[in-house]
Design a protein around this motif. Structure first.
Motif, PDB file in Angstrom:
ATOM      1  N   ARG A 199      61.124  -4.021  78.670  1.00 13.91           N
ATOM      2  CA  ARG A 199      60.879  -3.920  77.482  1.00 13.91           C
ATOM      3  C   ARG A 199      60.771  -2.314  77.157  1.00 13.91           C
ATOM      4  O   ARG A 199      60.382  -2.030  78.246  1.00 13.91           O
ATOM      5  N   GLU A 200      61.806  -2.059  77.029  1.00  9.52           N
ATOM      6  CA  GLU A 200      61.619  -0.286  76.628  1.00  9.52           C
ATOM      7  C   GLU A 200      60.726   0.149  75.367  1.00  9.52           C
ATOM      8  O   GLU A 200      61.678  -0.631  74.472  1.00  9.52           O
ATOM      9  N   ARG A 201      60.456   0.693  75.118  1.00  4.66           N
ATOM     10  CA  ARG A 201      59.420   1.805  74.027  1.00  4.66           C
ATOM     11  C   ARG A 201      60.355   3.409  74.171  1.00  4.66           C
ATOM     12  O   ARG A 201      59.975   3.906  75.362  1.00  4.66           O
ATOM     13  N   ILE A 202      60.597   3.220  73.860  1.00  2.00           N
ATOM     14  CA  ILE A 202      60.864   4.929  73.138  1.00  2.00           C
ATOM     15  C   ILE A 202      59.990   5.771  72.064  1.00  2.00           C
ATOM     16  O   ILE A 202      60.062   5.356  71.141  1.00  2.00           O
ATOM     17  N   TRP A 203      59.995   6.682  73.147  1.00  2.00           N
ATOM     18  CA  TRP A 203      58.931   7.306  71.901  1.00  2.00           C
ATOM     19  C   TRP A 203      59.440   8.267  71.002  1.00  2.00           C
ATOM     20  O   TRP A 203      60.319   9.353  71.952  1.00  2.00           O
ATOM     21  N   ASN A 204      58.885   8.528  70.536  1.00  2.00           N
ATOM     22  CA  ASN A 204      59.172   9.292  68.825  1.00  2.00           C
ATOM     23  C   ASN A 204      58.245  11.001  69.280  1.00  2.00           C
ATOM     24  O   ASN A 204      57.530  11.052  69.010  1.00  2.00           O
ATOM     25  N   ILE A 205      59.066  11.702  69.992  1.00  2.20           N
ATOM     26  CA  ILE A 205      58.379  13.144  70.887  1.00  2.20           C
ATOM     27  C   ILE A 205      58.162  14.523  69.922  1.00  2.20           C
ATOM     28  O   ILE A 205      58.014  15.275  69.872  1.00  2.20           O
ATOM     29  N   ASN A 206      59.099  14.138  69.093  1.00  2.70           N
ATOM     30  CA  ASN A 206      59.850  15.134  68.144  1.00  2.70           C
ATOM     31  C   ASN A 206      59.569  14.799  66.689  1.00  2.70           C
ATOM     32  O   ASN A 206      60.151  14.579  65.513  1.00  2.70           O
ATOM     33  N   ILE A 265      62.718  -1.817  72.180  1.00  7.06           N
ATOM     34  CA  ILE A 265      63.901  -2.655  72.895  1.00  7.06           C
ATOM     35  C   ILE A 265      63.773  -3.525  73.636  1.00  7.06           C
ATOM     36  O   ILE A 265      63.058  -3.215  74.395  1.00  7.06           O
ATOM     37  N   PRO A 266      63.851  -4.969  73.354  1.00  8.01           N
ATOM     38  CA  PRO A 266      63.284  -6.110  74.520  1.00  8.01           C
ATOM     39  C   PRO A 266      63.033  -6.255  75.758  1.00  8.01           C
ATOM     40  O   PRO A 266      62.350  -6.354  76.790  1.00  8.01           O
ATOM     41  N   GLU A 267      64.457  -6.236  75.966  1.00  6.74           N
ATOM     42  CA  GLU A 267      65.130  -5.728  77.674  1.00  6.74           C
ATOM     43  C   GLU A 267      66.020  -5.301  77.508  1.00  6.74           C
ATOM     44  O   GLU A 267      67.180  -4.923  76.953  1.00  6.74           O
ATOM     45  N   SER A 268      66.139  -4.441  77.994  1.00  4.63           N
ATOM     46  CA  SER A 268      67.109  -2.916  78.537  1.00  4.63           C
ATOM     47  C   SER A 268      67.093  -2.462  79.584  1.00  4.63           C
ATOM     48  O   SER A 268      66.609  -2.934  81.045  1.00  4.63           O
ATOM     49  N   GLU A 269      68.042  -2.062  80.205  1.00  2.00           N
ATOM     50  CA  GLU A 269      68.492  -1.014  81.081  1.00  2.00           C
ATOM     51  C   GLU A 269      67.155  -0.586  81.073  1.00  2.00           C
ATOM     52  O   GLU A 269      66.937   0.041  79.967  1.00  2.00           O
TER      53      GLU A 269
END
Lengths: 160, 160, 160, 160
Positions: free
Chosen positions: D127-134, D149-153
C-alpha cells in the motif's frame, strides 16, 4: 467565480502630517492604489488605515481578505503585536501579502521573514531603473523590460 | 588533511590568437589564476587547457579533481559531448565547479542548469561594482563590501 | 585554527522530574550530547541549561558560541523573549543553530522561521527509519543509507 | 478567456505489447488521462503518442501546447534529441510540463534537471500512501490529506 478580495492597508501618517505629501496623495496613498486597482473587475478592493478601529487590521477585516497590500513607513512601532499575530495567522492560512515601500521594515514583515529585514539605502534623487527579472510571472504581465522612476532613493544589498 | 585538488581549465584561445590579450596573460589565464591560488597551502593546483589531451578533461584528470575552475569563451562548440558527460558525472559525484566569465554559456554549464543560460550584456567600458551580497560565505572571506573593475562589459537579467 | 565553540543548551526538565528519563540520561541530555561530541578535537564543547543564569542564554554565552545545539520540549513558554532576541541576533550574525527534537516548536525556531512550525505526530512505538537524503553534506559523513530507532513517535507533513 | 491547451503525450508501448496492460488501458494511458481531464471546461485536451509523426512532439504540436503531460517508461532511448530540444525550448518559453511515472527518467526530464534523475525503488505490491504536503497549491485542490494506492512499487530518496 468569486472576486479576489483585496484590502489596501495604509499607515496614513505622512499624508496627514506633511502638506507636500498630502498634495501628491490627496486621499492618502491607499486611495491612489485603490483607484489603480478598481478597474480590474476580478478584484473587490477596499481600503483601511492605521487610524481605523483595531488599526485597520481586525479579524473581521483580515478574515475577509484574500490579498493584503500593506504600506508602512513611520509608525511601525505603534502597531500592536496582536495585529501582527492576526496578519501572520492569515498569511499562514494562505492570504496573499504584498508589502510596499518601507513595509520591508514593518513588524509583520520581520515576523514572517525571521530576519533583520535591513537593507542599505541612500537619498540620491537619481533615476532608478527596476528590471523585470521574472517576465513570466502574472504580476509582471504587460510590464516591459523595466520600469523607471526619474528621481528616487537608492536601495542595495545585503537585504535579509 | 588531504589538500583540495584544484584543476584550472582554460580554453586558451584568445591568449594565443590575440597579441593584446597575450600581453596581459603571458602564460595564459590559467597561469594567472594558478599563481593567485598557489600561495594557499590547503590547495594542490594544476592547470590544463583545451589544447591538451582529451581537451584537458580526461577521466584521469577529472577523477583527481575536487574543484574544477573553468574559463571558456570562444570555443564552446569545439568541446566534445563526451567531455561534457565526464564533467557532469563528476559534478554529480560531488566535485566543485566554478565557471568563470563566458563559461556561463559553455556546454557543461547549460547541461547542468537545464536552461538557456542566456543573459544580457553590452560592451560599455564602464566601472563595474560587484557587491558582496553574501558576506558570510567562505568564498567571500576578506572581501569588503564590493569589488570594482574600472572598465568592464555590463551584464544583466534575465539570466537563466 | 581556532576550535569551533559548541554550546549545548538543554531545557533540562524531564530528566529532573521523571525518574524514568533520569535513568536514561543521568546527567541530563546535555551531558549525553557533550560526551558524544567531545572526542572531536576540532570542537570546544560546553553545556548550559534553562536552570542557569539568564536561562543559560546570556549574551556572554551566546557571543562565545559558534554553534548552538538546542534541546527543548516542555518549557518553551518559560523562555523569556529577551533570550529569544539574543539567539536570533546571533543566528543572523552567523552562529550555527541546531534545534533538536521538540525544539521545532520552540519560540526561537518559530521566530526564525516565521511560520507555525507545526507538524503531525502520533505516539506509535514503531520502528523509525531516517533516510540520509543528502549524503554529500558534511553532517552526514560516516552515516550510511539510514539510521533506525527501534521504537519511536512518528512525525509527518505538513511541517512549516 | 482562452482555454488551457493540454497535450497528453504517451509513449504507448506497454498497452500495445502487454495484454494485461491493454485490458486496464484499452485506448492507452493517454485516453484514460484525457477522459479524466475533459470534463474540465477550462481545458482543451488532445493526445499524441510516440507512434505519431515526429514522435508526437513536432513543433506544430508543441507550439500549440500550454501544458504537456508526459508519460514514458520503456522507450526513452528511442526519443530523438531533436524532439528533446523542442520540448526544452517550449518549457523555457513557459510551457507547463508534468512528467508522469517513469518520465522522471526520460531524456527531457534529465535535460531540464541537469542531474542523474535516478531514484531508488523496489517492486513491493504494498500500500502506498501519498501525502498532500502542499494543500494550498491549486493542483491539490479537493484532495484530502492523502491518496492511497492499494498495491504499488515503492520509491525512495536520494532522487536527483
Amino acid at each position: 467565480m468569486n472576486k479576489i478580495r483585496v484590502t489596501i492597508w495604509n499607515e496614513f501618517v505622512h499624508e496627514r502630517e506633511n502638506s507636500h505629501v498630502a498634495k501628491i496623495y490627496p486621499g492618502g496613498i491607499h486611495q491612489t492604489l485603490a483607484t489603480a486597482l478598481r478597474p480590474n473587475t476580478e478584484l473587490a478592493v477596499r481600503t483601511v488605515t492605521q487610524q481605523d478601529e483595531a488599526q485597520g487590521l481586525s479579524s473581521q477585516v483580515l478574515d475577509n481578505t484574500d490579498v493584503l497590500v500593506y504600506w508602512g513607513h513611520a509608525a511601525h512601532d505603534d502597531i500592536k503585536n496582536e495585529a501582527v499575530d492576526r496578519i501572520q495567522k492569515r498569511v499562514l492560512e494562505g492570504m496573499g501579502f504584498i508589502p510596499l515601500h518601507s513595509a520591508h521594515w514593518s513588524k509583520i514583515f520581520k515576523r514572517l521573514m525571521g530576519t533583520s529585514c535591513a537593507l542599505r539605502y541612500r537619498e540620491a534623487g537619481e533615476r532608478e531603473r527596476i528590471w523585470n527579472i521574472n517576465p513570466g510571472h502574472p504580476i509582471a504581465a504587460g510590464i516591459g523590460d523595466y520600469v523607471e522612476i526619474p528621481e528616487s532613493e537608492m536601495y542595495g544589498e545585503p537585504f535579509g
